[in-house]
Design a protein around this motif. Sequence first.
Motif, PDB file in Angstrom:
ATOM      1  N   GLU A 112       0.883  -1.169   0.000  1.00  0.00           N
ATOM      2  CA  GLU A 112       0.000   0.000   0.000  1.00  0.00           C
ATOM      3  C   GLU A 112       0.918   1.215   0.000  1.00  0.00           C
ATOM      4  O   GLU A 112       1.584   1.504   0.989  1.00  0.00           O
ATOM      5  CB  GLU A 112      -0.895  -0.008   1.236  1.00  0.00           C
ATOM      6  N   PHE A 113       0.954   1.887  -1.144  1.00  0.00           N
ATOM      7  CA  PHE A 113       1.927   2.960  -1.353  1.00  0.00           C
ATOM      8  C   PHE A 113       1.200   4.278  -1.573  1.00  0.00           C
ATOM      9  O   PHE A 113       0.413   4.419  -2.504  1.00  0.00           O
ATOM     10  CB  PHE A 113       2.801   2.613  -2.560  1.00  0.00           C
ATOM     11  N   ASP A 114       1.474   5.233  -0.708  1.00  0.00           N
ATOM     12  CA  ASP A 114       0.938   6.588  -0.839  1.00  0.00           C
ATOM     13  C   ASP A 114       2.060   7.479  -1.365  1.00  0.00           C
ATOM     14  O   ASP A 114       2.977   7.827  -0.609  1.00  0.00           O
ATOM     15  CB  ASP A 114       0.440   7.093   0.517  1.00  0.00           C
ATOM     16  N   PRO A 115       2.032   7.860  -2.663  1.00  0.00           N
ATOM     17  CA  PRO A 115       3.132   8.645  -3.230  1.00  0.00           C
ATOM     18  C   PRO A 115       3.112  10.111  -2.813  1.00  0.00           C
ATOM     19  O   PRO A 115       4.090  10.833  -3.064  1.00  0.00           O
ATOM     20  CB  PRO A 115       2.926   8.503  -4.738  1.00  0.00           C
ATOM     21  N   ILE A 116       2.022  10.559  -2.200  1.00  0.00           N
ATOM     22  CA  ILE A 116       1.914  11.973  -1.820  1.00  0.00           C
ATOM     23  C   ILE A 116       2.471  12.190  -0.421  1.00  0.00           C
ATOM     24  O   ILE A 116       3.186  13.174  -0.175  1.00  0.00           O
ATOM     25  CB  ILE A 116       0.439  12.443  -1.874  1.00  0.00           C
ATOM     26  N   LYS A 117       2.236  11.251   0.452  1.00  0.00           N
ATOM     27  CA  LYS A 117       2.631  11.427   1.859  1.00  0.00           C
ATOM     28  C   LYS A 117       4.132  11.602   2.071  1.00  0.00           C
ATOM     29  O   LYS A 117       4.523  12.541   2.796  1.00  0.00           O
ATOM     30  CB  LYS A 117       2.087  10.255   2.672  1.00  0.00           C
ATOM     31  N   PRO A 118       5.078  10.894   1.492  1.00  0.00           N
ATOM     32  CA  PRO A 118       4.947   9.558   0.907  1.00  0.00           C
ATOM     33  C   PRO A 118       5.161   8.500   1.998  1.00  0.00           C
ATOM     34  O   PRO A 118       5.888   8.720   2.966  1.00  0.00           O
ATOM     35  CB  PRO A 118       6.074   9.527  -0.120  1.00  0.00           C
TER      36      PRO A 118
END
Length: 311
Positions: free
Chosen positions: A45-51
């Motif tokens: 589960e990858f959040d590229p904005i947080k990142p």
Amino acid sequence: MKYPQVLLISNRFDFSTDFIAIELANQNIDFIRINRDELKDYFIEFDPIKPELKAKYNNYEFTISEEHLESIYYRAPTFLRDIFQEGLSEEEQLIRTQWAAFVRSLCVFEKAKWLNNPTDIYKAEIKPYQLFVANKLGMNIPKTIVSNITLKSDFEYQAIKSIDTAIVSHGENEGFVYTEIYKKNELEEVKYTSPFFIQQGLVPKIDIRVTVVENEAIAIEIISDKKIDEDWRRYKNELTYNIIELPKSVHDFCILYTKKLNLNFGAIDLVFYENQYYFIEINPTGEWSWLQKITGYKFDELIVKSLKKSI
């Protein structure tokens, strides 16, 4: 849940990364190793904005976050050379392309120190650009033309080599395309369907591998009992490797050149020809484990020193 300080990106069979992992463990530095050839078995589960990256593999869970991550060792190509091989299923092609894209996406961890960032590796792997930058910095380079025609030249020897690392497959077999040396007028003028380098053949020569880690440059002379005018990698296990001291101007060039490409690590190939040093190429994800085994030089300690500078 583990929050590693160092991330290693590699594959299961990479000896250089094995050395780094052992040295990190010996120094009690928290790290995680992601092998690209095992990614299809991960849950991510990858959040590229947080990142932030949350992952699970074999009941082992970890989180990569900017709060804890300090550095990344990236031993992976950015150009995919094995995607559309004959016989690959659509699923396997998707596995290779999409996981490779995912790994490159980790460049969003901008606060971490990279050896090296895939965005920088991508540009640094372009061999004509490598020569352009080396020449711009005042280093000798072999006279070079990119063509798809075997042109006649005034060079006593011509070196024919691929523009990019070339791995060709035939059925279940794969082959690495090495540099070939030809004598003057030995080649007829023939048009081919793909381009290649035609370079001044620097013969006879002495090959030198320079491994650069930030402000350190370790030069190793590659010699043989027999005369080798062609690609030394053909005879990798039959050669003698000696650590040498480069002239200061050449040593300083190697460090400056690596910085110019925005790299913290680089494996540079030089040639000593007619009392002059020539730049040949740089590999921004270069192999060094066999040099450590042969020479005893602790490249792993040098790289870990760089990785832990921000810890």
